[in-house]
Design a protein around this motif. Structure first.
Motif, PDB file in Angstrom:
ATOM      1  N   LEU B 218     135.109  96.594  69.739  1.00 34.83           N
ATOM      2  CA  LEU B 218     135.031  97.891  69.070  1.00 34.83           C
ATOM      3  C   LEU B 218     135.942  98.891  69.780  1.00 34.83           C
ATOM      4  N   MET B 219     135.943  98.824  71.127  1.00 39.80           N
ATOM      5  CA  MET B 219     136.802  99.726  71.892  1.00 39.80           C
ATOM      6  C   MET B 219     138.260  99.491  71.568  1.00 39.80           C
ATOM      7  N   VAL B 220     138.639  98.229  71.543  1.00 42.42           N
ATOM      8  CA  VAL B 220     140.037  97.899  71.246  1.00 42.42           C
ATOM      9  C   VAL B 220     140.393  98.383  69.844  1.00 42.42           C
ATOM     10  N   MET B 221     139.479  98.171  68.911  1.00 51.78           N
ATOM     11  CA  MET B 221     139.751  98.579  67.538  1.00 51.78           C
ATOM     12  C   MET B 221     139.917 100.095  67.442  1.00 51.78           C
ATOM     13  N   PHE B 222     139.100 100.812  68.185  1.00 47.63           N
ATOM     14  CA  PHE B 222     139.236 102.273  68.157  1.00 47.63           C
ATOM     15  C   PHE B 222     140.533 102.718  68.815  1.00 47.63           C
ATOM     16  N   ALA B 223     140.916 102.006  69.875  1.00 45.80           N
ATOM     17  CA  ALA B 223     142.133 102.374  70.574  1.00 45.80           C
ATOM     18  C   ALA B 223     143.354 102.214  69.671  1.00 45.80           C
ATOM     19  N   PHE B 224     143.301 101.214  68.786  1.00 42.80           N
ATOM     20  CA  PHE B 224     144.462 100.956  67.923  1.00 42.80           C
ATOM     21  C   PHE B 224     144.156 101.304  66.473  1.00 42.80           C
ATOM     22  N   ILE B 225     143.399 102.381  66.302  1.00 44.08           N
ATOM     23  CA  ILE B 225     142.877 102.708  64.973  1.00 44.08           C
ATOM     24  C   ILE B 225     143.996 102.977  63.965  1.00 44.08           C
ATOM     25  N   ASP B 226     145.161 103.450  64.458  1.00 44.92           N
ATOM     26  CA  ASP B 226     146.244 103.807  63.540  1.00 44.92           C
ATOM     27  C   ASP B 226     147.085 102.617  63.110  1.00 44.92           C
ATOM     28  N   TYR B 227     146.774 101.443  63.644  1.00 40.02           N
ATOM     29  CA  TYR B 227     147.586 100.285  63.319  1.00 40.02           C
ATOM     30  C   TYR B 227     146.807  99.352  62.404  1.00 40.02           C
ATOM     31  N   PRO B 228     147.513  98.545  61.631  1.00 41.36           N
ATOM     32  CA  PRO B 228     146.777  97.543  60.838  1.00 41.36           C
ATOM     33  C   PRO B 228     146.170  96.509  61.774  1.00 41.36           C
ATOM     34  N   MET B 229     144.864  96.388  61.730  1.00 37.13           N
ATOM     35  CA  MET B 229     144.182  95.578  62.742  1.00 37.13           C
ATOM     36  C   MET B 229     143.608  94.273  62.187  1.00 37.13           C
ATOM     37  N   GLU B 230     143.857  94.005  60.891  1.00 34.07           N
ATOM     38  CA  GLU B 230     143.129  92.903  60.267  1.00 34.07           C
ATOM     39  C   GLU B 230     143.334  91.561  60.976  1.00 34.07           C
ATOM     40  N   SER B 231     144.612  91.209  61.180  1.00 34.36           N
ATOM     41  CA  SER B 231     144.839  89.880  61.754  1.00 34.36           C
ATOM     42  C   SER B 231     144.413  89.827  63.210  1.00 34.36           C
ATOM     43  N   THR B 232     144.618  90.946  63.926  1.00 30.56           N
ATOM     44  CA  THR B 232     144.187  90.985  65.325  1.00 30.56           C
ATOM     45  C   THR B 232     142.663  90.839  65.414  1.00 30.56           C
ATOM     46  N   THR B 233     141.974  91.540  64.492  1.00 29.18           N
ATOM     47  CA  THR B 233     140.521  91.452  64.486  1.00 29.18           C
ATOM     48  C   THR B 233     140.082  90.010  64.288  1.00 29.18           C
ATOM     49  N   MET B 234     140.772  89.348  63.372  1.00 30.42           N
ATOM     50  CA  MET B 234     140.387  87.967  63.094  1.00 30.42           C
ATOM     51  C   MET B 234     140.611  87.090  64.315  1.00 30.42           C
ATOM     52  N   LEU B 235     141.719  87.340  65.008  1.00 28.11           N
ATOM     53  CA  LEU B 235     141.998  86.581  66.216  1.00 28.11           C
ATOM     54  C   LEU B 235     140.909  86.831  67.261  1.00 28.11           C
ATOM     55  N   MET B 236     140.557  88.117  67.404  1.00 28.37           N
ATOM     56  CA  MET B 236     139.541  88.465  68.404  1.00 28.37           C
ATOM     57  C   MET B 236     138.205  87.818  68.054  1.00 28.37           C
ATOM     58  N   LEU B 237     137.902  87.784  66.754  1.00 29.76           N
ATOM     59  CA  LEU B 237     136.637  87.181  66.334  1.00 29.76           C
ATOM     60  C   LEU B 237     136.580  85.704  66.702  1.00 29.76           C
ATOM     61  N   SER B 238     137.724  85.028  66.554  1.00 28.29           N
ATOM     62  CA  SER B 238     137.680  83.589  66.797  1.00 28.29           C
ATOM     63  C   SER B 238     137.596  83.280  68.287  1.00 28.29           C
ATOM     64  N   LEU B 239     137.801  84.296  69.129  1.00 24.71           N
ATOM     65  CA  LEU B 239     137.676  84.062  70.571  1.00 24.71           C
ATOM     66  C   LEU B 239     136.238  84.186  71.052  1.00 24.71           C
ATOM     67  N   ASN B 240     135.313  84.334  70.128  1.00 25.24           N
ATOM     68  CA  ASN B 240     133.905  84.389  70.500  1.00 25.24           C
ATOM     69  C   ASN B 240     133.119  83.528  69.510  1.00 25.24           C
ATOM     70  N   PRO B 241     132.509  82.445  69.995  1.00 26.32           N
ATOM     71  CA  PRO B 241     131.845  81.538  69.050  1.00 26.32           C
ATOM     72  C   PRO B 241     130.743  82.228  68.239  1.00 26.32           C
ATOM     73  N   ILE B 242     130.035  83.172  68.859  1.00 23.48           N
ATOM     74  CA  ILE B 242     128.943  83.833  68.138  1.00 23.48           C
ATOM     75  C   ILE B 242     129.514  84.669  66.992  1.00 23.48           C
ATOM     76  N   ASP B 243     130.588  85.401  67.276  1.00 22.37           N
ATOM     77  CA  ASP B 243     131.208  86.205  66.221  1.00 22.37           C
ATOM     78  C   ASP B 243     131.749  85.325  65.108  1.00 22.37           C
ATOM     79  N   LEU B 244     132.338  84.232  65.516  1.00 24.73           N
ATOM     80  CA  LEU B 244     132.901  83.314  64.524  1.00 24.73           C
ATOM     81  C   LEU B 244     131.795  82.822  63.582  1.00 24.73           C
ATOM     82  N   ALA B 245     130.693  82.370  64.171  1.00 26.01           N
ATOM     83  CA  ALA B 245     129.570  81.872  63.363  1.00 26.01           C
ATOM     84  C   ALA B 245     129.031  82.984  62.471  1.00 26.01           C
ATOM     85  N   ARG B 246     128.910  84.179  63.045  1.00 26.81           N
ATOM     86  CA  ARG B 246     128.346  85.303  62.301  1.00 26.81           C
ATOM     87  C   ARG B 246     129.198  85.632  61.078  1.00 26.81           C
TER      88      ARG B 246
END
Lengths: 433, 303
Positions: B218-246
């Motif tokens: 969430l912190m990273v997303m807020f820090a880069f709020i002005d940039y398109p974050m979709e693909s980065t978010t997806m990458l970040m999600l896959s680096l956590n098994p719980i987030d991925l499952a969720r």
């Protein structure tokens, strides 16, 4: 002898009313051409069209008459032209099946078009694959009822609206079904009109699209699975009662989008399974009472540009977010609503909670600023954040709260029956596949 | 249960003799294994693996903690389904519980169990058995028993109340989480010899993946709020098994529509078969990678 006189008067007048002339034309009659039938029938009489399929291009009606279908009469436009165009008042069109109107980008071609006239009555027609279904332009006192309009919006994106009303007064749109068009029902510059008991579903864009149309009432309609729900914009004194907004589900879909609406009423409606039940922007003095908001993504999105709206006696149940907003000040009031997420108590057992409920969660504020943040939905961290914020509110608008929330689901006598669970699952499944 | 597994406490009675005789028998006569008529075409070492697995599995299944875990899951699942009425809503509530409880219990139980079987493992290591075999028998024993609990506790209610695609995906996600957190447990147990530190590390890992990671994201997303974050978010999600499952389950629960553009994009990727395969692949990586490191550590360890 007043009775005798009356009887004589009645007998003398009865032929005038009940035996208005009927002219039969079409297949198997002397008059094959419908246009010449229209030409020959005296004004005020009925033109009865024999069963069959007619591919006779555009019919122009320039006199008062009743156009009646005998059995199944199909008027086929062969994708070329408009099918019926009405220019004169007191016309009644009943019972036709109208298919395949043309499609031009320079002209709005319709199944039935009514131009600059009044008192036109269109009922029991079936319109299929017409660019625009029924098109009223600059009319008064027109009555459109029991028509079924279906288009093929997904196959052809240049399609028009189901019932299109532009600049009209006192129109009544009743018991129609519109599906597969661009907008199910479209109103622009329409006043003092009523939209009742219509079904508008699976339309490409809006179920109902409503602009610059003041003092209209729409009641008991059902808007389901439309691309973007219902949009009501730039109007005042609009009454919306007993409607169902169901499953308008998509990235930018709303149950209703209220944009610059003032002095209006939203009463006794049901919003179920919508991405956002109501999305409000620049709307003031709206009374929102006795609505059910069930299983929506956002029940109510009130932007900070809305003031003096009253939200009371509604049920909020099963929504991911109850209320969200984008500003810190809130000038709307929330009273006596039922919130399923309320965790307060009621010591004196008067049915009202003793501590206020704050329907805006911290996470919904985060998502409002940071849409991709929604990917953290149902994360344990988010749950903790929301809990902490509930205990010590600091970021959510402090004055947006329901002082006395209802403890129990408020039964509404609206008579709108809830969809069964099974239906809902089926809907979910069809949406997924 | 923790008392029973505690090294100072009395050792579970049936385990020691059972295991020792069992392994001794099979290990004493490795050459004669093939000639034994009960064995068919199995490689002798595989045979040892399966026998070891059987003992580990029986030992764990007799553990009271597993019974509690199963009963807890059963009670919660039945409760949620009967309370919510709507199966899809029930699944959504169940998701919350499963995402929190399954990783927590898997990682802590596996860590404690590994430390408590340490003597047994040392004993096995003195025999001519490959270390791979020993660790894998531990790993699969833990996985199978935890998955069995999950299948009983969540699978049965899901099959009864919500036999839908969404339900099956929830089960699969929970299964993947269980396996990857057992891997992480073995890794943390092998990173340190001290049991308390090992368990602490496990809890820390769980805490990191459940709470800290999302907060950081969430912190990273807020820090880069002005940039398109979709693909980065997806990458970040896959680096956590719980987030991925969720997220995989959330998208199945129709919530994708809420997520606007991001959701549409996710749905677009995860709705396609290669997207599902990619998500499965990443989950498998989360199972295999920690386990591979653990195996490496275990092989090189001076016991």
């Amino acid at each position: 002898m007043p009775i005798k006189k009356l009887l004589i008067l009645f007998l003398a007048l009865s032929p005038l009313c009940s035996f208005a002339g009927v002219l039969r034309c079409g297949n198997g009659t002397d008059i094959r051409s419908l246009q010449s039938g229209i030409h020959q029938v005296p004004a005020g009489d009925t033109l009865l069209i024999a069963p069959g399929t007619y591919k006779q291009g555009n019919l122009f009606i320039r006199k008062s008459l009743t156009l009646l279908a005998e059995g199944k009469v199909v008027l086929d436009g062969e994708m070329k032209d408009e099918i019926i165009t009405v220019f004169s008042p007191h016309v009644r069109i009943k019972g036709f099946t109208i298919i395949n109107s043309g499609n031009l980008s320079t002209k709005d071609l319709a199944g039935i078009k009514v131009l600059a006239t009044r008192d036109v009555f269109i009922e029991n027609n079936t319109l299929y694959k017409c660019t625009f279904g029924i098109y009223l332009s600059n009319t008064r006192n027109c009555y459109i009822r029991h028509n079924k309009i279906s288009g093929d919006a997904l196959a052809d994106q240049s399609i028009g609206n189901g019932i299109h009303v532009w600049k009209a007064d006192s129109a009544i749109i009743e018991n129609n079904e519109s599906t597969g068009q661009r907008d199910g029902i479209y109103f622009e510059f329409v006043t003092n009109s009523q939209i009742r008991n219509n079904q508008s579903h699976h339309n490409f864009r809006y179920g109902l699209h409503f602009m610059f149309s003041h003092s209209n009432t729409y009641t008991s309609n059902e808007f389901r699975e439309n691309g973007a729900g219902v949009a009501v914009m730039y109007s005042h004194h609009v009454k919306m009662h007993n409607n169902v907004f169901d499953h308008n589900w998509g990235p930018s879909s709303y149950g209703i989008l209220l944009k610059d609406i003032t002095d209006s009423e939203v009463l006794d409606n049901r919003f179920e399974n919508n991405s956002a039940g109501i999305y409000m922007e620049g709307s003031n003095r709206i009374k929102m009472e006795r609505n059910d908001f069930l299983n929506n993504g956002w029940a109510l999105r009130i932007q900070a540009s809305c003031t003096d709206n009253v939200v009371s006696h509604n049920n909020f149940s099963g929504n991911t977010f109850d209320v969200s907003t984008n500003g810190e000040t809130q000038l709307n009031s929330f009273n006596h609503n039922y919130w399923d997420k309320y965790e307060g108590y009621d010591l004196n057992k008067d049915g009202k909670g003793d501590i206020p409920y704050r329907p805006v969660s911290l996470f919904s504020m985060i998502v409002e600023q940071l849409p991709p943040g929604l990917l953290l939905l149902r994360s344990f961290m988010v749950y903790l954040l929301d809990k902490a914020e509930k205990i010590i509110p600091s970021l959510t608008p402090t004055n947006l709260m329901d002082e006395q929330p209802a403890m129990k689901f408020i039964p509404h006598p609206s008579g709108v029956s809830a969809f069964s669970t099974l239906d809902r699952i089926k809907n979910n499944l069809t949406i997924n596949t | 249960m923790f008392n029973r597994l505690h090294p100072q406490g009395p050792l579970p009675e049936p385990r020691q003799p059972l295991v020792i005789t069992g392994t001794a028998k099979s290990v004493d006569l490795p050459g004669t294994m093939i000639s034994e008529k009960t064995v068919h075409t199995l490689h002798p070492k595989q045979h040892i693996m399966i026998r070891l697995l059987k003992y580990v599995l029986l030992d764990i299944l007799k553990n009271r903690m597993m019974v509690f875990y199963t009963l807890f899951l059963l009670a919660v699942s039945f409760g949620l389904f009967t309370m919510s009425g709507d199966p899809v809503k029930g699944l959504a509530s169940l998701l919350n519980i499963v995402l929190m409880v399954t990783p927590l219990l898997s990682i802590i139980f596996a860590t404690i169990y590994f430390y408590n079987s340490y003597e047994f493992i040392e004993l096995l290591s003195s025999q001519p058995i490959r270390r791979n075999t020993i660790l894998f028998s531990q790993y699969f024993g833990l996985c199978i028993s935890l998955l069995l609990s999950l299948l009983l506790g969540v699978g049965i209610p899901v099959l009864i109340f919500a036999p839908l695609k969404q339900g099956l995906i929830l089960l699969a996600a929970a299964g993947g989480l269980t396996m990857s957190f057992v891997s992480l447990a073995l890794l943390s147990a092998l990173l340190t010899r001290d049991k308390a530190r090992g368990i602490g590390l496990s809890i820390l890992l769980w805490f990191y993946f459940t709470i800290l990671y999302d907060a950081l994201m969430l912190m990273v997303m807020f820090a880069f709020i002005d940039y398109p974050m979709e693909s980065t978010t997806m990458l970040m999600l896959s680096l956590n098994p719980i987030d991925l499952a969720r997220v995989v389950v959330l998208l199945q629960l129709d919530i994708s529509a809420l997520m606007g553009y991001t959701g549409a994009m996710m749905q677009d990727i995860l709705g396609k078969s290669w997207g599902v395969m990619a998500a499965t692949g990443i989950m498998i990586l989360w199972i295999v990678l920690p386990l591979a490191i653990a195996v490496r550590k275990f092989k090189r360890r001076d016991l």
